[in-house]
Write a protein that holds these residues in place. Structure first.
Motif, PDB file in Angstrom:
ATOM      1  N   ALA A 226       0.893  -1.174   0.013  1.00 47.12           N
ATOM      2  CA  ALA A 226       0.338   0.038  -0.363  1.00 47.12           C
ATOM      3  C   ALA A 226       0.814   1.177   0.215  1.00 47.12           C
ATOM      4  O   ALA A 226       1.638   1.428   0.394  1.00 47.12           O
ATOM      5  CB  ALA A 226      -0.841  -0.079   1.153  1.00 47.12           C
ATOM      6  N   SER A 227       0.621   2.229  -1.115  1.00 42.50           N
ATOM      7  CA  SER A 227       0.943   3.515  -0.660  1.00 42.50           C
ATOM      8  C   SER A 227       0.242   4.984   0.583  1.00 42.50           C
ATOM      9  O   SER A 227      -0.797   4.284   0.345  1.00 42.50           O
ATOM     10  CB  SER A 227       1.177   4.039  -1.983  1.00 42.50           C
ATOM     11  N   SER A 228       0.426   6.027   0.544  1.00 42.57           N
ATOM     12  CA  SER A 228      -0.301   6.563   1.686  1.00 42.57           C
ATOM     13  C   SER A 228      -0.974   7.329   1.044  1.00 42.57           C
ATOM     14  O   SER A 228      -2.429   7.368   1.928  1.00 42.57           O
ATOM     15  CB  SER A 228       0.998   7.933   1.974  1.00 42.57           C
ATOM     16  N   ASN A 229      -2.088   7.067  -0.302  1.00 43.29           N
ATOM     17  CA  ASN A 229      -2.877   7.695  -0.797  1.00 43.29           C
ATOM     18  C   ASN A 229      -4.398   6.155  -1.321  1.00 43.29           C
ATOM     19  O   ASN A 229      -4.607   6.238  -2.127  1.00 43.29           O
ATOM     20  CB  ASN A 229      -2.157   8.110  -2.034  1.00 43.29           C
ATOM     21  N   GLY A 230      -3.365   5.439  -0.960  1.00 45.75           N
ATOM     22  CA  GLY A 230      -4.133   3.999  -1.185  1.00 45.75           C
ATOM     23  C   GLY A 230      -4.905   3.303  -2.636  1.00 45.75           C
ATOM     24  O   GLY A 230      -5.094   3.133  -2.864  1.00 45.75           O
ATOM     25  N   THR A 231      -3.761   4.604  -3.691  1.00 42.62           N
ATOM     26  CA  THR A 231      -3.597   3.871  -5.232  1.00 42.62           C
ATOM     27  C   THR A 231      -3.583   2.624  -5.152  1.00 42.62           C
ATOM     28  O   THR A 231      -4.369   1.782  -6.193  1.00 42.62           O
ATOM     29  CB  THR A 231      -2.605   4.598  -5.834  1.00 42.62           C
ATOM     30  N   ILE A 232      -2.739   1.752  -4.217  1.00 41.23           N
ATOM     31  CA  ILE A 232      -1.616   0.734  -4.433  1.00 41.23           C
ATOM     32  C   ILE A 232      -3.190  -0.398  -4.135  1.00 41.23           C
ATOM     33  O   ILE A 232      -3.569  -1.714  -5.173  1.00 41.23           O
ATOM     34  CB  ILE A 232      -0.754   0.293  -4.117  1.00 41.23           C
ATOM     35  N   ASN A 233      -3.451   0.168  -3.303  1.00 45.00           N
ATOM     36  CA  ASN A 233      -4.604  -1.250  -3.051  1.00 45.00           C
ATOM     37  C   ASN A 233      -5.399  -1.842  -3.645  1.00 45.00           C
ATOM     38  O   ASN A 233      -6.350  -2.303  -4.163  1.00 45.00           O
ATOM     39  CB  ASN A 233      -4.900  -0.248  -1.595  1.00 45.00           C
ATOM     40  N   ARG A 234      -6.033   0.022  -5.105  1.00 49.09           N
ATOM     41  CA  ARG A 234      -6.999  -0.034  -4.931  1.00 49.09           C
ATOM     42  C   ARG A 234      -6.585  -0.839  -6.114  1.00 49.09           C
ATOM     43  O   ARG A 234      -7.617  -1.308  -7.511  1.00 49.09           O
ATOM     44  CB  ARG A 234      -7.771   1.207  -5.901  1.00 49.09           C
ATOM     45  N   MET A 235      -5.325  -1.750  -7.034  1.00 50.19           N
ATOM     46  CA  MET A 235      -5.110  -1.412  -8.024  1.00 50.19           C
ATOM     47  C   MET A 235      -5.378  -2.521  -8.021  1.00 50.19           C
ATOM     48  O   MET A 235      -5.027  -3.695  -8.895  1.00 50.19           O
ATOM     49  CB  MET A 235      -3.977  -1.018  -8.221  1.00 50.19           C
ATOM     50  N   GLU A 236      -4.499  -3.731  -6.487  1.00 45.87           N
ATOM     51  CA  GLU A 236      -4.694  -4.626  -6.010  1.00 45.87           C
ATOM     52  C   GLU A 236      -6.003  -5.359  -6.605  1.00 45.87           C
ATOM     53  O   GLU A 236      -6.336  -6.337  -6.668  1.00 45.87           O
ATOM     54  CB  GLU A 236      -3.791  -4.813  -4.438  1.00 45.87           C
ATOM     55  N   ASP A 237      -6.902  -4.066  -5.626  1.00 49.51           N
ATOM     56  CA  ASP A 237      -8.073  -4.929  -6.233  1.00 49.51           C
ATOM     57  C   ASP A 237      -8.764  -5.320  -7.641  1.00 49.51           C
ATOM     58  O   ASP A 237      -9.088  -6.561  -7.373  1.00 49.51           O
ATOM     59  CB  ASP A 237      -9.194  -3.716  -5.823  1.00 49.51           C
ATOM     60  N   LEU A 238      -8.465  -4.634  -8.046  1.00 48.33           N
ATOM     61  CA  LEU A 238      -8.749  -4.649  -9.411  1.00 48.33           C
ATOM     62  C   LEU A 238      -7.817  -5.413 -10.376  1.00 48.33           C
ATOM     63  O   LEU A 238      -8.424  -6.036 -11.255  1.00 48.33           O
ATOM     64  CB  LEU A 238      -8.074  -3.044 -10.635  1.00 48.33           C
ATOM     65  N   LEU A 239      -6.539  -5.872  -9.821  1.00 44.68           N
ATOM     66  CA  LEU A 239      -5.605  -6.897 -10.508  1.00 44.68           C
ATOM     67  C   LEU A 239      -6.424  -8.194 -10.456  1.00 44.68           C
ATOM     68  O   LEU A 239      -6.617  -9.020 -11.030  1.00 44.68           O
ATOM     69  CB  LEU A 239      -4.551  -6.967 -10.567  1.00 44.68           C
ATOM     70  N   ASN A 240      -7.327  -8.269  -9.136  1.00 43.25           N
ATOM     71  CA  ASN A 240      -7.996  -9.726  -7.931  1.00 43.25           C
ATOM     72  C   ASN A 240      -9.045  -9.636  -8.408  1.00 43.25           C
ATOM     73  O   ASN A 240      -9.864 -10.613  -8.163  1.00 43.25           O
ATOM     74  CB  ASN A 240      -7.082  -9.488  -7.182  1.00 43.25           C
ATOM     75  N   LEU A 241      -9.702  -8.505  -9.082  1.00 43.38           N
ATOM     76  CA  LEU A 241     -11.269  -8.925  -8.970  1.00 43.38           C
ATOM     77  C   LEU A 241     -11.963  -9.466 -10.563  1.00 43.38           C
ATOM     78  O   LEU A 241     -10.964 -10.475 -11.029  1.00 43.38           O
ATOM     79  CB  LEU A 241     -11.675  -7.008 -10.449  1.00 43.38           C
ATOM     80  N   ASP A 242     -12.614 -10.611  -9.634  1.00 42.11           N
ATOM     81  CA  ASP A 242     -13.202 -11.434 -10.593  1.00 42.11           C
ATOM     82  C   ASP A 242     -14.957 -11.513 -10.993  1.00 42.11           C
ATOM     83  O   ASP A 242     -15.470 -10.915 -10.974  1.00 42.11           O
ATOM     84  CB  ASP A 242     -13.670 -12.641  -8.830  1.00 42.11           C
TER      85      ASP A 242
END
Length: 430
Positions: free
Chosen positions: A53-69
């Motif tokens: 995670a980065s401080s602004n949450g950008t990476i968390n959101r990217m992770e969610d999309l990469l793992n999206l079923d």
């Protein structure tokens, strides 16, 4: 696969506590992180990505999309079309949406790409057509998504010069070859390099580690460099449906090997190329450079080969050792043809040192790793089995090598005079 990037050239499983703090993360570091298991426990599937995670949450959101079923919302899948580029060793790919899951390449449409950008066509007539040939499960996207091994043709349907699969498929479809059910077991060696400096992983920059000896199949932080890449690749191959049979650390530190087989006919080339593609993608995510150079470091260091184990139905049956000796005789008579097709830069590797035979002289022996062709002790004792061609370089084209072996040993017949002279020279009583 659980993915996390770590600020280190070395591939490491764990990060220090301070390195996981949000304030220590920068965008420049994201692409150099290494694989890491989720601290809260193992991820449920082998296809999930983990991005810090980065401080602004950008990476968390990217992770969610990469793992999206997406399967609950659509029947559509993603097909990654893979082909061999203009150098003959580079793999290229691009993605397209398919309306529903498929089980066979014949269900997939042909596609095209700009061959002038891959060194495979002129700019004024740049279209190259992709023919789907083999399907594998996609370990990066998971679900029903697939990887598609393709070969390449002109719009008129002619194989382009870098399409080695078409010739191999012709050989493997010959009735004589089909009847012999050729088996291949291919040992793919490769070397991992530090980015930017292009020096082997685990080596001091511009310097050298201790001499060879402790690294082959070794364990320990001072002996094994890149094990997590090898293990990640192993699991990715199993998930994809590649017939991978094992891995090991090699003699030179930073060098590894995986084995694919036994595979029948054209399948051997399809599986090796898909395995190479997976390895390129995994090292890409790790921020490590993959090379198939047959002699990445000059001097007293082992090169990288692609030893090819081979047998026919007749070799595997009682009396097969005599068939093996006849195959060795044929291979000796076409030594130059094979060497010319066994990989670029192989002359730097086949020197007669470091477990190789001289590139200029054909030889064979039982349990001798300094020969062109090795026969195992078990094969000699049983009177049947297989042979190992130790000449192919790590950057060889598996379609070319497997096709040539079948052609030379099954379809090609030397003159009686040439056969007699070769048998005498090699001390083969055939």
């Amino acid at each position: 696969m659980a993915q996390c990037l770590a600020p280190s050239v070395q591939w490491q499983m764990r990060l220090t506590k301070s390195s996981m703090e949000p304030s220590s993360m920068t965008s420049k570091m994201w692409n150099s992180f290494s694989l890491k298991q989720n601290k809260k426990g193992a991820l449920k599937t082998s296809t999930k990505f983990r991005i810090c995670a980065s401080s602004n949450g950008t990476i968390n959101r990217m992770e969610d999309l990469l793992n999206l079923d997406v399967s609950p919302y659509t029947d559509k899948i993603i097909a990654e079309y893979i082909w061999i580029g203009g150098s003959g060793t580079d793999v290229r790919s691009k993605s397209r949406t398919i309306s529903k899951p498929v089980e066979h390449p014949s269900e997939l449409p042909k596609w095209n790409y700009d061959g002038s950008s891959t060194g495979q066509a002129p700019g004024e007539d740049s279209e190259v057509i992709l023919y789907p040939q083999a399907i594998f499960k996609d370990p990066f996207r998971g679900g029903n998504n697939i990887l598609v091994i393709c070969d390449t043709y002109t719009p008129q349907g002619e194989p382009i010069p870098t399409n080695k699969r078409a010739k191999a498929a012709e050989i493997f479809s010959d009735p004589k070859v089909v009847a012999q059910v050729p088996w291949f077991g291919i040992e793919q060696e490769y070397t991992l390099l530090q980015p930017n400096v292009k020096w082997p992983l685990g080596w001091p920059t511009g310097g050298y580690p201790g001499p060879q000896g402790p690294y082959y199949c070794g364990a320990g932080a001072d002996k094994s460099f890149g094990r997590d890449i090898s293990d990640a690749h192993y699991k990715a191959c199993l998930y994809a449906g590649i017939n991978i049979s094992g891995t090991n650390g090699e003699v030179m530190p930073g060098q590894w090997e995986f084995q694919v087989g036994p595979s029948v006919g054209i399948e051997a080339g399809d599986h090796i190329w898909c395995a190479r593609y997976l390895l390129e993608r995994i090292t890409e995510q790790a921020g490590v450079v993959l090379t198939l150079d047959p002699k990445p470091i000059e001097g007293d260091w082992n090169g990288a080969g692609c030893h090819t184990n081979y047998s026919t139905k007749a070799m595997r049956e009682d009396g097969g050792f005599e068939v093996i000796k006849k195959a060795i005789l044929n291979l000796s008579l076409r030594h130059k043809e094979h060497i010319s097709a066994y990989g670029e830069g192989n002359e730097r590797r086949l020197t007669g040192k470091h477990e190789t035979a001289s590139i200029n002289q054909f030889s064979w022996g039982v349990a001798n790793r300094g020969c062109s062709i090795r026969v195992g002790r078990d094969t000699e004792a049983a009177g049947k089995g297989y042979l190992e061609d130790r000449r192919p370089a790590s950057n060889m084209d598996p379609y070319t090598v497997t096709g040539l072996l079948a052609e030379t040993t099954i379809l090609w017949e030397p003159s009686l005079e040439a056969e007699a002279l070769a048998a005498q020279k090699l001390a083969l009583n055939v």
